[in-house]
Structure formats: C-alpha cells, structure tokens
Design a protein around this motif. Structure first.
Motif, short mmCIF file in Angstrom:
data_model
loop_
_atom_site.label_atom_id
_atom_site.label_comp_id
_atom_site.label_asym_id
_atom_site.label_seq_id
_atom_site.Cartn_x
_atom_site.Cartn_y
_atom_site.Cartn_z
N GLU A 31 8.23 0.24 -6.58
CA GLU A 31 8.16 0.64 -5.17
C GLU A 31 8.42 2.14 -4.97
N HIS A 32 9.02 2.82 -5.96
CA HIS A 32 9.23 4.26 -5.81
C HIS A 32 8.05 5.07 -6.35
N GLU A 33 7.09 4.39 -6.98
CA GLU A 33 5.95 5.07 -7.60
C GLU A 33 4.63 4.75 -6.93
N GLN A 70 9.89 6.99 1.56
CA GLN A 70 10.24 6.16 0.38
C GLN A 70 10.68 4.78 0.86
N LYS A 114 4.58 10.08 -4.76
CA LYS A 114 4.13 8.86 -5.45
C LYS A 114 2.86 9.15 -6.24
N TYR A 120 7.05 -3.69 -5.18
CA TYR A 120 8.45 -4.12 -5.32
C TYR A 120 8.56 -5.22 -6.38
#
Ligand code: NIG
Ligand code: FE
Length: 410
Positions: A365-367, A16, A375, A360
């Motif tokens: 950014e987490h997906e 991550q 993701k 970002y």
C-alpha cells in the motif's frame, strides 16, 4: 522526465494510505479533471491540473486527450504458475459434475500436481511467463503468485523459483506465497501427519532459508485442511517470517476466519460462504477479506457478500484467483464487472477493491494502488471511453490502451 498531458481525469488520487478502504469509503474516489502527471524514473514525481502545469523540456510527452489515467490493478491472489491446462474437467463440469466431484475422481489440484511434477523448471517458467505478460495487457501491475501444485519439497521449490524468475524478468511487482497445504498428495493419502510434518519440518525451513516466499497459505476447507491443521501451519510459517494469507470459506464455514484473524493473517481469501459470526470476526482485526468472483462464475458457487461487508463497515480486495481449475482467467476488468453485476457493488467500490485494497493485501500500500507522489509509476491509460464506470459496464472488453509499469511503457 516523462509527462502525461491532457488527461481527461486522473483517478484514485490519494495521500499515503494508512490502511485499506472500508465501509462507505469504498464508494469514494478522488479525481482530478483535465490533469497532467509527471514520471521520474520508476516513480510518480508530480501531478495536478493542466492549468497549473509549468512546461519544461520533457524527455517524452504522452498525450492523453479523452483518456483516463488510473493506477494499475493489484491482483493479490493468483496461481499462475502451473503446467498444462484442465479443459477436460471443463467438459465434466458442463456435464454436471461439481468441483468436489471432479477432484474426487482424480481431477482438480492433484491433476495439476501430476502435470507440474513432470514439467522442467524452464518449461514451467515459459508457460507461466506467458500468463504474466497476458495479465499486463488487461491492466494488472502487481501480482501475488502461489505455489501449491508441487506438493513435494522439490516441486514446491521449483514453483517458487519460477515465481522469483518471473519477478526478475517482468516489470510486474510480484509477491510469492508458499501453499504446500493445498491438498494432500496421493503418496500421503493415508499418512496426513507425515505430509504436515514434511511441510513444517522440511518445506518451510528450506523455503525460508532461500527466501523464496513472502507468505504462507493453506486451503482451510472441509476435506482439505482443518482449522487445527491450518493453525499449526500458520504458526510454523510465522516462526520463519512467512505471513499468513489463507484460503477459507470457499465451500463451508468451519471457523477458519476466526483462527486467521486471531493469528494475524494479512488476508482471508474466497469467502463465498460467510456467516454473521464470520463477519463479526472480521471486524476485530486488520485482516483484509479478499473476494474472487471469477471463481464463483466458473465453478458456479455463491458470490462473496461484498455488499454486506460494506454495509457492515468492512472493506475488501478483489482478485482473479487465476488458476487452471476454478478460475482460468486473469482479467481484473472482468472481475470488476462480475463484482458489480453479481455482488451489487458500485463501480467505485470495485475500483478501490482492485487497486488500493489489493495493494494492502500484498503489503504494497505504500508503493502501489493509488496516484500518490513517490509511489511507483504503475499506470493504466484507458481507451477513449465515456467514463471510468464504462470499464465494469463493458464486460469482456479490454478498455486499456496503454500500461506503464515502473515508469516504462509495456
Ligand atoms: O483458489 N481452492 C483452492 N485452490 C484454488 C483452485 C485450485 C485448482 O482447482 O487447481 C482456488 O480456487
Ligand atoms: Fe486460490
């Protein structure tokens, strides 16, 4: 579960990501050679080396012999919702007029505003959806889309509703940005305060109430919106939950970057004209610089100093700026080529800037933006090309064989 097998190399394998890549890390990319990747529903369930694969009854097997797999591109700055085109201005440009001169004689943003106001919501949707489908074919999987050609309450809302409809009807991951402060509309030419009040007291509250936007943008530039006006609009947006993502330093450096960093902007975009003071300001916050080289090519202005940002330990995103006036192009592969050729950055840096750093710049950014378990399965399967560096090298060629968005082949 679907499986991609015999992948020549899997690119941009990451844990991550806590932040965007900066400095020397922009040049680094983790890969796994001779790999597999498993998709469950919309997401990446597993990946690794072919030698570690335990075979099962897959619902679908995609053989990727001699092909690379990378995350789809994240295009964090676009204006794809517009009506009609402006190739008449292209002739003016060929004949020597600058972007500012074309705008001064009634072209530019106000030309698009006139066309957009006349288009019905359906017409606007149909024209824009074609562009959304087009960018998928060159590998884009996420797109930020701005309003800003309506310049009235009704027409700005119309644009934002079209963006929501694209979000519902395509597999792209979409974020919407309200850009009422793109230009002063002609009916407010002599009443700038009146237009600022319209943005602040009517547009922003209505848009927020209907949840039509994620971000607020301003064209902070000489002859458009001043730094003080930009701050006023950023503050009004923030009061309604809209995060600033701002056009700055396209033609002049007037202190917009400092104001954006201080006001917690997610990104500052364009940056063709960047002073050493601007670079120092960028070191002080979490705002991500975003560079738009296709705009530099098309309207013949300097390229954002990507190499200098990296040398200063900074990172940045690359995006298309797809719009009818300064960048009628939504091809992230071409953007990467221009970044390498004209900004002198490495293909790896261009790839990081077009994926994880773009994610970002859209709070995704987490997906998205890397090959990471959990993701979204937004993937490019390349043609049978000799290396991933071939993508920016072979400029103008589409090196993408297949695009998978949310686990679905497009
Ligand atoms: O990002 N600079 C401001 N807005 C767009 C161009 C808009 C237009 O010319 O239609 C840009 O370059
Ligand atoms: Fe733009």
């Amino acid at each position: 579960m679907k499986i991609l097998k015999n992948i020549k190399a899997l690119y941009l394998v990451e844990e991550q990501n806590p932040s965007f890549k900066k400095g020397e890390a922009m040049n680094q990319i983790n890969t796994i050679e001779h790999a597999f990747l498993v998709i469950e529903g919309e997401r990446i369930a597993n990946f690794g080396k072919m030698s570690d694969l335990i075979d099962q009854n897959w619902t679908e097997v995609i053989d990727c012999t001699d092909q690379y797999v990378l995350p789809t591109f994240v295009d964090s700055h676009s204006h794809i919702v517009y009506a009609g085109t402006r190739e008449g201005e292209f002739i003016d440009k060929i004949n020597g007029l600058s972007y500012e001169e074309i705008a001064a004689k009634g072209g530019g943003i106000l030309n698009s505003a006139e066309k957009l106001r006349k288009a019905t919501e359906n017409e606007l949707f149909e024209q824009s959806m074609v562009r959304a489908q087009e960018v998928i074919t060159t590998g884009t999987g996420a797109l930020e889309i701005k309003s800003g050609y309506g310049l009235s309450v009704e027409s700005e809302m119309k644009m934002l509703r079209v963006i929501q409809r694209i979000k519902e009807e395509s597999d792209l991951s979409i974020k919407a940005t309200f850009l009422g402060a793109h230009a002063y509309p002609k009916e407010y030419k002599d009443n700038k305060r009146g237009y600022l009040d319209l943005i602040i007291k009517e547009m922003i509250p209505n848009i927020a109430k209907e949840k039509l936007a994620d971000y607020i943008d301003v064209f902070c530039e000489s002859n458009y919106f001043s730094v003080e006006e930009t701050i006023e609009i950023m503050d009004a947006g923030k009061n309604h939950g809209l995060i600033p993502k701002i056009h700055v330093n396209q033609f002049t450096s007037i202190g917009g970057i400092q104001a954006c960093v201080q006001h917690g902007a997610l990104s500052v975009d364009h940056l063709e004209i960047l002073t050493d003071e601007d670079i120092e300001a960028l070191k002080t916050g979490n705002t991500i610089p975003t560079i738009l080289p296709a705009c530099s090519l098309f309207i013949e202005i300097p390229y954002g100093p990507g190499k200098k940002l990296i040398e200063n330990g900074l990172g940045f995103a690359l995006a298309t700026d797809y719009n009818p006036g300064s960048s009628p192009c939504g091809n992230m592969q071409l953007v990467m080529s221009l970044a390498c050729i004209k900004m002198k950055i490495s293909p790896n840096a261009a790839l990081n800037a077009s994926t994880i750093n773009g994610a970002y710049a859209m709070n995704l950014e987490h997906e998205l933006g890397s090959i990471t378990k959990g993701k979204l399965a937004n993937l490019i399967i390349t043609n049978k090309i000799p290396s991933v560096g071939f993508i920016p090298y072979s400029f103008g060629t589409n090196d993408v064989a297949k695009v998978i968005l949310k686990g679905k082949i497009q």
